[in-house]
Enzyme design. Sequence first.
Site, PDB file in Angstrom:
ATOM      1  N   GLU A 100       0.996  -1.209  -0.047  1.00 18.87           N
ATOM      2  CA  GLU A 100       0.381  -0.282   0.280  1.00 18.87           C
ATOM      3  C   GLU A 100       0.983   1.363  -0.495  1.00 18.87           C
ATOM      4  O   GLU A 100       0.438   2.579   1.037  1.00 18.87           O
ATOM      5  CB  GLU A 100      -0.741  -0.098   1.093  1.00 18.87           C
ATOM      6  N   HIS A 119      -0.069   5.208   8.504  1.00 17.44           N
ATOM      7  CA  HIS A 119      -1.209   3.706   7.778  1.00 17.44           C
ATOM      8  C   HIS A 119      -0.852   2.794   8.710  1.00 17.44           C
ATOM      9  O   HIS A 119      -0.077   1.827   8.852  1.00 17.44           O
ATOM     10  CB  HIS A 119      -0.837   3.075   6.443  1.00 17.44           C
ATOM     11  N   HIS A 187     -10.619  -1.572   7.584  1.00 17.51           N
ATOM     12  CA  HIS A 187      -9.488  -1.429   7.171  1.00 17.51           C
ATOM     13  C   HIS A 187      -8.872  -0.907   7.973  1.00 17.51           C
ATOM     14  O   HIS A 187      -7.785  -1.072   8.829  1.00 17.51           O
ATOM     15  CB  HIS A 187      -9.034  -0.913   5.386  1.00 17.51           C
TER      16      HIS A 187
END
Length: 261
Positions: A100, A119, A187
């Site tokens: 990602e 993240h 997520h």
Amino acid sequence: MSASGSITDPQQITSPRGTPTDPAQAARHLVALACRVLAQQGLAEDVLGHVSLRTEDGGLYVRCRGPRERGLLFTDPDDVHAVGLDDNDPLADSYQVPNELPIHREVLRARPDVRAVVHVHPPAVIAADLAGLSLRPIVGAYNIPAMRLAHEGIPVYPRGVLINRPELGKDVAAVLGDKPTCVLRAHGIVATGDSVQQAVVRALNLDALARITLYAGQHGKVPPELPADDIAELPDLGSHFNDAQVWLNRVARLDHAGLGL
């Protein structure tokens, strides 16, 4: 540190024991320490998640996976590598960039004010969002920065997919807009800052607000938002208090647990 107490150099305020004097090594040390803090606080449960820091030459340092991958809690500076915003050259020593990486690249590309991107996958944030519990300004002096994040609005990216293509990274950056944080449904989260320390502490505050939201709503009641008069009364204690001191506390906890760098 500036006269106002804000963090202006992302190499500052990392550990009571100090950091390497070489700028590149200091940056890698800082990103690795951030990964350990996030993991110890439960926002990254295993090998998933990453932190990045913009470089002076327009690239970024980012946490990568290596041949001896043990998860974010055990991140070392050797796990942090410099990559470009555009190039896809292979890394040395069998390291791989995050799947990602487009999250980091596209947010940094869209937001010149951002120097660091986090993240991670905090379970409380994911659970609150999936339960339909919006992260609203329901707390006050308990956590003023968390209240301000919610009061200004925390956007939600509605797809539970891997952000592994530039176009998806652009979509996330567009939803994030000019906000500090964003929830990725089913997520995780994206948190940004003008330093690694600020981005990490914003992620921690988002997680704290989500946990309180879940606790407060566990009997089916929707807690009221903080009254406008109370919000107006709460001071801005500044980045030195809100970010730097919280960061040092979390680093001290790492050291106490024998997990410091």
